[in-house]
Design a protein around this motif. Structure first.
Motif, PDB file in Angstrom:
ATOM      1  N   CYS A   1       0.806  -1.227   0.000  1.00  0.00           N
ATOM      2  CA  CYS A   1       0.000   0.000   0.000  1.00  0.00           C
ATOM      3  C   CYS A   1       0.842   1.282   0.000  1.00  0.00           C
ATOM      4  CB  CYS A   1      -1.008   0.058   1.142  1.00  0.00           C
ATOM      5  SG  CYS A   1      -2.115  -1.348   1.150  1.00  0.00           S
ATOM      6  N   ALA A   2       2.172   1.171  -0.010  1.00  0.00           N
ATOM      7  CA  ALA A   2       2.996   2.367  -0.229  1.00  0.00           C
ATOM      8  C   ALA A   2       3.059   2.537  -1.741  1.00  0.00           C
ATOM      9  CB  ALA A   2       4.374   2.206   0.382  1.00  0.00           C
ATOM     10  N   SER A   3       1.943   2.963  -2.288  1.00  0.00           N
ATOM     11  CA  SER A   3       1.699   2.834  -3.728  1.00  0.00           C
ATOM     12  C   SER A   3       1.411   4.164  -4.405  1.00  0.00           C
ATOM     13  CB  SER A   3       0.498   1.905  -3.927  1.00  0.00           C
ATOM     14  OG  SER A   3      -0.572   2.339  -3.108  1.00  0.00           O
ATOM     15  N   LYS A   4       1.589   5.262  -3.657  1.00  0.00           N
ATOM     16  CA  LYS A   4       1.158   6.539  -4.237  1.00  0.00           C
ATOM     17  C   LYS A   4       2.305   7.506  -4.495  1.00  0.00           C
ATOM     18  CE  LYS A   4      -3.456   6.981  -3.856  1.00  0.00           C
ATOM     19  NZ  LYS A   4      -4.542   7.941  -3.655  1.00  0.00           N
ATOM     20  N   ALA A   5       2.075   8.378  -5.457  1.00  0.00           N
ATOM     21  CA  ALA A   5       3.018   9.452  -5.762  1.00  0.00           C
ATOM     22  C   ALA A   5       2.321  10.786  -5.511  1.00  0.00           C
ATOM     23  CB  ALA A   5       3.477   9.355  -7.212  1.00  0.00           C
ATOM     24  N   VAL A   6       3.121  11.761  -5.109  1.00  0.00           N
ATOM     25  CA  VAL A   6       2.604  13.094  -4.782  1.00  0.00           C
ATOM     26  C   VAL A   6       3.008  14.069  -5.886  1.00  0.00           C
ATOM     27  CG1 VAL A   6       2.887  15.028  -3.171  1.00  0.00           C
ATOM     28  CG2 VAL A   6       2.748  12.686  -2.289  1.00  0.00           C
ATOM     29  N   SER A   7       2.080  14.930  -6.303  1.00  0.00           N
ATOM     30  CA  SER A   7       2.467  16.039  -7.179  1.00  0.00           C
ATOM     31  C   SER A   7       2.229  17.341  -6.437  1.00  0.00           C
ATOM     32  CB  SER A   7       1.634  16.035  -8.468  1.00  0.00           C
ATOM     33  OG  SER A   7       0.281  16.336  -8.191  1.00  0.00           O
ATOM     34  N   MET A   8       3.123  18.313  -6.644  1.00  0.00           N
ATOM     35  CA  MET A   8       2.898  19.652  -6.106  1.00  0.00           C
ATOM     36  C   MET A   8       3.184  20.678  -7.188  1.00  0.00           C
ATOM     37  SD  MET A   8       3.905  19.527  -2.115  1.00  0.00           S
ATOM     38  CE  MET A   8       2.909  20.921  -1.716  1.00  0.00           C
ATOM     39  N   PHE A   9       2.411  21.765  -7.110  1.00  0.00           N
ATOM     40  CA  PHE A   9       2.468  22.793  -8.152  1.00  0.00           C
ATOM     41  C   PHE A   9       1.691  23.988  -7.623  1.00  0.00           C
ATOM     42  CE2 PHE A   9      -1.939  21.704  -9.299  1.00  0.00           C
ATOM     43  CZ  PHE A   9      -2.012  20.400  -8.820  1.00  0.00           C
ATOM     44  N   LYS A  10       1.715  25.070  -8.338  1.00  0.00           N
ATOM     45  CA  LYS A  10       0.803  26.154  -7.962  1.00  0.00           C
ATOM     46  C   LYS A  10      -0.487  25.940  -8.743  1.00  0.00           C
ATOM     47  CE  LYS A  10       0.129  31.084  -7.509  1.00  0.00           C
ATOM     48  NZ  LYS A  10       0.679  32.437  -7.591  1.00  0.00           N
ATOM     49  N   SER A  11      -1.605  25.936  -8.014  1.00  0.00           N
ATOM     50  CA  SER A  11      -2.870  25.561  -8.650  1.00  0.00           C
ATOM     51  C   SER A  11      -3.439  26.685  -9.513  1.00  0.00           C
ATOM     52  CB  SER A  11      -3.897  25.203  -7.582  1.00  0.00           C
ATOM     53  OG  SER A  11      -5.189  25.151  -8.160  1.00  0.00           O
ATOM     54  N   PRO A  12      -3.757  26.398 -10.772  1.00  0.00           N
ATOM     55  CA  PRO A  12      -4.416  27.405 -11.606  1.00  0.00           C
ATOM     56  C   PRO A  12      -5.889  27.585 -11.240  1.00  0.00           C
ATOM     57  CG  PRO A  12      -4.092  25.368 -12.863  1.00  0.00           C
ATOM     58  CD  PRO A  12      -3.448  25.168 -11.520  1.00  0.00           C
ATOM     59  N   LEU A  13      -6.420  26.670 -10.415  1.00  0.00           N
ATOM     60  CA  LEU A  13      -7.821  26.813  -9.973  1.00  0.00           C
ATOM     61  C   LEU A  13      -7.910  27.779  -8.795  1.00  0.00           C
ATOM     62  CD1 LEU A  13     -10.791  25.771 -10.277  1.00  0.00           C
ATOM     63  CD2 LEU A  13     -10.236  24.051  -8.561  1.00  0.00           C
ATOM     64  N   THR A  14      -6.991  27.657  -7.831  1.00  0.00           N
ATOM     65  CA  THR A  14      -7.077  28.471  -6.607  1.00  0.00           C
ATOM     66  C   THR A  14      -5.982  29.528  -6.501  1.00  0.00           C
ATOM     67  OG1 THR A  14      -5.664  26.914  -5.421  1.00  0.00           O
ATOM     68  CG2 THR A  14      -8.041  26.503  -5.325  1.00  0.00           C
ATOM     69  N   ASN A  15      -5.012  29.470  -7.396  1.00  0.00           N
ATOM     70  CA  ASN A  15      -3.867  30.389  -7.330  1.00  0.00           C
ATOM     71  C   ASN A  15      -3.068  30.283  -6.043  1.00  0.00           C
ATOM     72  OD1 ASN A  15      -3.317  31.967  -9.700  1.00  0.00           O
ATOM     73  ND2 ASN A  15      -5.451  32.634  -9.503  1.00  0.00           N
ATOM     74  N   GLU A  16      -3.179  29.143  -5.375  1.00  0.00           N
ATOM     75  CA  GLU A  16      -2.289  28.913  -4.217  1.00  0.00           C
ATOM     76  C   GLU A  16      -1.778  27.475  -4.319  1.00  0.00           C
ATOM     77  OE1 GLU A  16      -3.648  27.277  -1.078  1.00  0.00           O
ATOM     78  OE2 GLU A  16      -5.768  27.794  -1.102  1.00  0.00           O
ATOM     79  N   MET A  17      -1.511  26.833  -3.189  1.00  0.00           N
ATOM     80  CA  MET A  17      -0.853  25.542  -3.268  1.00  0.00           C
ATOM     81  C   MET A  17      -1.688  24.488  -3.996  1.00  0.00           C
ATOM     82  SD  MET A  17       0.640  23.105  -0.287  1.00  0.00           S
ATOM     83  CE  MET A  17      -0.780  22.052  -0.386  1.00  0.00           C
ATOM     84  N   GLY A  18      -1.060  23.833  -4.939  1.00  0.00           N
ATOM     85  CA  GLY A  18      -1.703  22.717  -5.618  1.00  0.00           C
ATOM     86  C   GLY A  18      -1.015  21.432  -5.219  1.00  0.00           C
ATOM     87  N   GLU A  19      -1.800  20.450  -4.818  1.00  0.00           N
ATOM     88  CA  GLU A  19      -1.225  19.169  -4.457  1.00  0.00           C
ATOM     89  C   GLU A  19      -2.233  18.089  -4.786  1.00  0.00           C
ATOM     90  OE1 GLU A  19      -0.046  18.730  -0.352  1.00  0.00           O
ATOM     91  OE2 GLU A  19       0.440  16.615  -0.582  1.00  0.00           O
ATOM     92  N   SER A  20      -1.777  17.030  -5.402  1.00  0.00           N
ATOM     93  CA  SER A  20      -2.679  15.935  -5.730  1.00  0.00           C
ATOM     94  C   SER A  20      -1.874  14.645  -5.688  1.00  0.00           C
ATOM     95  CB  SER A  20      -3.272  16.188  -7.129  1.00  0.00           C
ATOM     96  OG  SER A  20      -4.217  15.202  -7.430  1.00  0.00           O
ATOM     97  N   HIS A  21      -2.536  13.555  -5.309  1.00  0.00           N
ATOM     98  CA  HIS A  21      -1.844  12.268  -5.169  1.00  0.00           C
ATOM     99  C   HIS A  21      -2.417  11.275  -6.169  1.00  0.00           C
ATOM    100  CE1 HIS A  21      -1.029  13.288  -0.636  1.00  0.00           C
ATOM    101  NE2 HIS A  21      -0.657  14.247  -1.454  1.00  0.00           N
ATOM    102  N   VAL A  22      -1.598  10.313  -6.556  1.00  0.00           N
ATOM    103  CA  VAL A  22      -2.077   9.347  -7.551  1.00  0.00           C
ATOM    104  C   VAL A  22      -1.594   7.941  -7.217  1.00  0.00           C
ATOM    105  CG1 VAL A  22      -0.149   9.387  -9.215  1.00  0.00           C
ATOM    106  CG2 VAL A  22      -2.470   9.100 -10.042  1.00  0.00           C
ATOM    107  N   GLY A  23      -2.400   6.962  -7.603  1.00  0.00           N
ATOM    108  CA  GLY A  23      -1.995   5.557  -7.499  1.00  0.00           C
ATOM    109  C   GLY A  23      -1.516   5.056  -8.844  1.00  0.00           C
ATOM    110  N   GLY A  24      -1.985   3.894  -9.228  1.00  0.00           N
ATOM    111  CA  GLY A  24      -1.569   3.344 -10.522  1.00  0.00           C
ATOM    112  C   GLY A  24      -0.158   2.798 -10.464  1.00  0.00           C
ATOM    113  N   ARG A  25       0.619   3.069 -11.503  1.00  0.00           N
ATOM    114  CA  ARG A  25       1.965   2.506 -11.614  1.00  0.00           C
ATOM    115  C   ARG A  25       3.072   3.533 -11.378  1.00  0.00           C
ATOM    116  NH1 ARG A  25      -0.658  -1.279 -11.367  1.00  0.00           N
ATOM    117  NH2 ARG A  25      -1.240  -2.834 -12.912  1.00  0.00           N
ATOM    118  N   LEU A  26       2.683   4.814 -11.253  1.00  0.00           N
ATOM    119  CA  LEU A  26       3.699   5.874 -11.286  1.00  0.00           C
ATOM    120  C   LEU A  26       4.724   5.759 -10.161  1.00  0.00           C
ATOM    121  CD1 LEU A  26       4.891   8.444 -12.489  1.00  0.00           C
ATOM    122  CD2 LEU A  26       3.287   9.756 -11.090  1.00  0.00           C
TER     123      LEU A  26
END
Lengths: 578, 117
Positions: free
Chosen positions: A68-93
């Motif tokens: 279950c240590a299966s996720k990757a983290v992305s960070m960026f500046k969000s174009p939706l909120t204009n502040e911190m953007g962060e999203s996590h993903v599973g799959g194979r990445l």
């Protein structure tokens, strides 16, 4: 121990690899390291869709090692909120990054022509994507790249559809067909960099200092995952089981949160999906649970018995956003809407929120057929919603340009802010469970229900008679400890297994020694570092407006009052200092 | 794959595994499980010029590492492609130990005993 950061500059086409043990030793990996890289790499006040804005991907010290240590983290500046953007993903990445030998990847600049990244072990190439730039569907893009790239069986393929190419502010990045960097608009950031896709694979062998301790830990964790109720909860009916549960509890947002239960919920239930549409379940790499539920939908594409079948992954949140919240009564119609969002690579939660607001605004004559280009938006009318989705991606007029920027922006332009269901500019997850859910999403670092699980604290409050202060304390505990979990990076579905002690033991099994106090302090430090970024980009938790609809519609815990929210927010700010 | 690598090769790797799981055309297609079929008259053993692979009682082959010169003739003889190679170029031969099935939480893989006629 594992601390390689791959820096890619799309402006120059060059890349470097740097050992950042300074960051990984202290912040472990995942969200902890990504936050520091974001603070280093993202210029203050930068336009999130400019070349200077970075994309950061990170995995953690347990990735691909323990179950279950299966996720990757992305960070960026969000174009939706204009502040911190962060999203996590599973799959194979996450696994592909681990075996390619990159613990973080930083992408900056803008390619001068459509490109994709091809990363296989030490070979890092920026390749021409002109011939696939206009391929609108993520599925076809994946098929094409599969045929020209190596790494079969070990690779991960990230790509954007037309929503990302056109920079819809809540475009997602599709990862391995059925998983996504879903929220806050990473797909638009990809589009702004002329980056259509990224393929990554590797063949490295991971050195473990004490193989026998590691194997022992693996067995222990594997057994606890498959023996606990997570298998039933996430594998059997999957998260869709929550439709019936939340409907009964009056916590299921329906028709733009006019209601918290849906009269047709039974026809959208997890049970209905499983009995009639589910045909397959798959898992992220290195996860024994297998929560990814895939439905098969037969559709007619031409008269004369011309059919195709579509494979569509579904979850609770998707059925809420494109089902109950739009008054859709057929599960098959929910799948058609999910499928269209997938094609364009759009975040389903944001799409559902935007369309629900637009439907109510249309109902109240706030927007007119000339705004919608003749599309008469109406609860439950799937064909109209499909047409509106096409327009959101194409953005032919001012109205659809506004919709492509999210609910908060659209309501600021057209009105109806009292029923523009967003918190801090983010369309909400599918929970109207009580005040902890609202507070949780306001204060959460990425304004996600997963930052602190406020909905679940509401549910505990209902059975344990929690005071407002007790609820706030629980939110803070989750806010801090999930920073640790997300630095490792473990799937939150296994959070019941990865207790404080198990996190300590797991780290020790791969040679990283941390005490409980050190981890707790680290969680808080990472949380505050994120707030530092949020504040420097203009976010002020005290200025978040809660649309009045949240107070008008009865929740699982009854009607929520503004006084409760104010009191809890004040307590939260006093205790955390944000 | 990780179980095979972890337990049989003492390694964490997707390469050091005698079983290979992949898709037949992306995750929207079916999975392929590529593993030794325990042939009774194994073509890999017949193709082996050095005698490193010899038929095993009950099916499959026994691998004698000391005799292998890494020529890969065995892999060419195996139609399912079930002979994988480790980093040093030596074949990883499935011993049908069943470790992979122990870590298959959905009962897709199973170790069963078959009667030899």
């Amino acid at each position: 121990m594992w601390s390689n950061v791959l820096y890619i500059d799309l402006d120059t086409g060059e890349h470097t690899i740097r050992d950042r043990a300074d960051l990984f030793d202290k912040y472990l990996g995942g969200t902890g390291v990504a936050t520091q890289l974001l603070l280093e790499e993202c210029p203050i006040g930068v336009d999130p869709l400019s070349p200077q804005a970075p994309i950061i991907l990170s995995i953690g010290p347990l990735t691909a090692l323990l179950p279950c240590a299966s996720k990757a983290v992305s960070m960026f500046k969000s174009p939706l909120t204009n502040e911190m953007g962060e999203s996590h993903v599973g799959g194979r990445l996450a696994m592909a990054m681990r075996f390619a030998g990159y613990d973080s990847i930083v992408i900056k600049g803008r390619s001068d022509k459509p490109s994709y990244l091809s990363i296989h072990d030490e070979e890092v190439k920026i390749k021409d994507a002109a011939s696939i730039w206009d391929v609108s569907s993520i599925e076809v893009t994946g098929q094409i790249l599969r045929n020209v790239e190596p790494g079969k069986g070990r690779r991960s393929i990230m790509r954007i559809g037309e929503g990302g190419v056109n920079q819809v502010r809540y475009a997602n990045v599709n990862v391995d067909t059925y998983r996504h960097f879903g929220r806050l608009g990473l797909g638009a950031v990809f589009g702004s960099k002329n980056l259509k896709a990224m393929v990554i694979s590797g063949t490295e062998e991971i050195d473990i200092p004490d193989m026998s301790a590691f194997k022992k830990m693996y067995n222990k964790l594997y057994n606890s995952v498959v023996d606990t109720d997570v298998m039933d909860k996430y594998h059997d009916l999957g998260t869709a089981a929550n439709i019936s549960v939340l409907n009964q509890l009056k916590g299921l947002p329906t028709k733009n949160l006019k209601q918290s239960h849906f009269e047709n919920a039974e026809s959208l239930s997890g049970e209905y999906f499983a009995d009639n549409l589910l045909f397959r379940k798959i898992a992220c790499s290195n996860c024994p649970i297998g929560c990814i539920h895939i439905a098969m939908l037969k559709t007619q594409f031409h008269k004369g018995h011309e059919f195709e079948f579509r494979n569509i992954s579904y979850d609770y949140e998707l059925i809420y956003a494109l089902g109950t919240n739009l008054g859709i009564t057929l599960a098959e119609d929910v799948l058609r809407l999910i499928d269209r969002c997938e094609r364009y690579s759009l975040d389903v939660l944001s799409v559902g929120g935007v369309l629900a607001w637009a439907t109510e605004a249309y109902e109240r004559d706030l927007i007119t057929p000339s705004d919608t280009l003749g599309i008469a938006l109406r609860w439950g009318d799937t064909d109209k919603y499909l047409k509106a989705l096409d327009q959101i991606v194409k953005m032919p007029n001012k109205f659809y340009q506004a919709l492509a920027k999210g609910t908060a922006v659209a309501a600021a332009e057209y009105g109806g802010e009292d029923y523009a269901i967003n918190l801090a500019g983010v369309e909400i997850a599918g929970y109207h469970t009580g005040p902890a859910s609202i507070i949780g999403q306001i204060v959460g670092v990425r304004h996600s229900h997963l930052d602190n699980g406020g909905y679940s604290i509401d549910q505990k409050a209902s059975s344990q008679q929690l005071t407002e202060e007790k609820m706030v304390d629980k939110i803070i505990y989750e806010d801090y400890w999930r920073m640790v979990n997300n630095s490792l990076v473990c799937c939150l579905f296994a959070r019941g297994v990865y207790s404080e002690q198990i996190m300590i033991d797991s780290l020790a099994s791969v040679g990283i020694i941390k005490t409980r106090d050190e981890l707790e302090a680290l969680g808080k430090e990472i949380f505050l570092a994120k707030y530092q970024f949020k504040k420097q980009e203009g976010f002020d938790v005290g200025r978040v407006k809660v649309p009045s609809r949240f107070y008008e519609t009865v929740s699982q815990l009854g009607k929520i009052t503004p006084e409760t929210i104010d009191n809890m927010l004040t307590l939260y700010r006093e205790k955390t200092g944000v | 794959m990780l179980a095979c690598s972890r337990i049989n090769v003492n390694s964490v790797s997707l390469i050091d595994s005698a079983i290979d799981i992949r898709t037949s055309g992306g995750l929207e297609s079916a999975f392929e499980i590529i593993v030794c079929r325990a042939c009774h008259d194994p073509p890999c053993a017949r193709a082996c010029p050095t005698g490193a692979l010899t038929p095993r009682d009950g099916g499959g082959v026994v691998f004698n590492k000391d005799l292998c010169d890494g020529c890969k003739a065995c892999a060419q003889a195996c139609l399912p492609g079930a002979i994988h190679f480790d980093r040093s170029g030596l074949p990883l031969i499935c011993t049908h130990c069943g470790v992979c099935s122990k870590f298959c939480s959905h009962d897709v893989l199973e170790l069963i005993k078959v009667e030899v006629l």
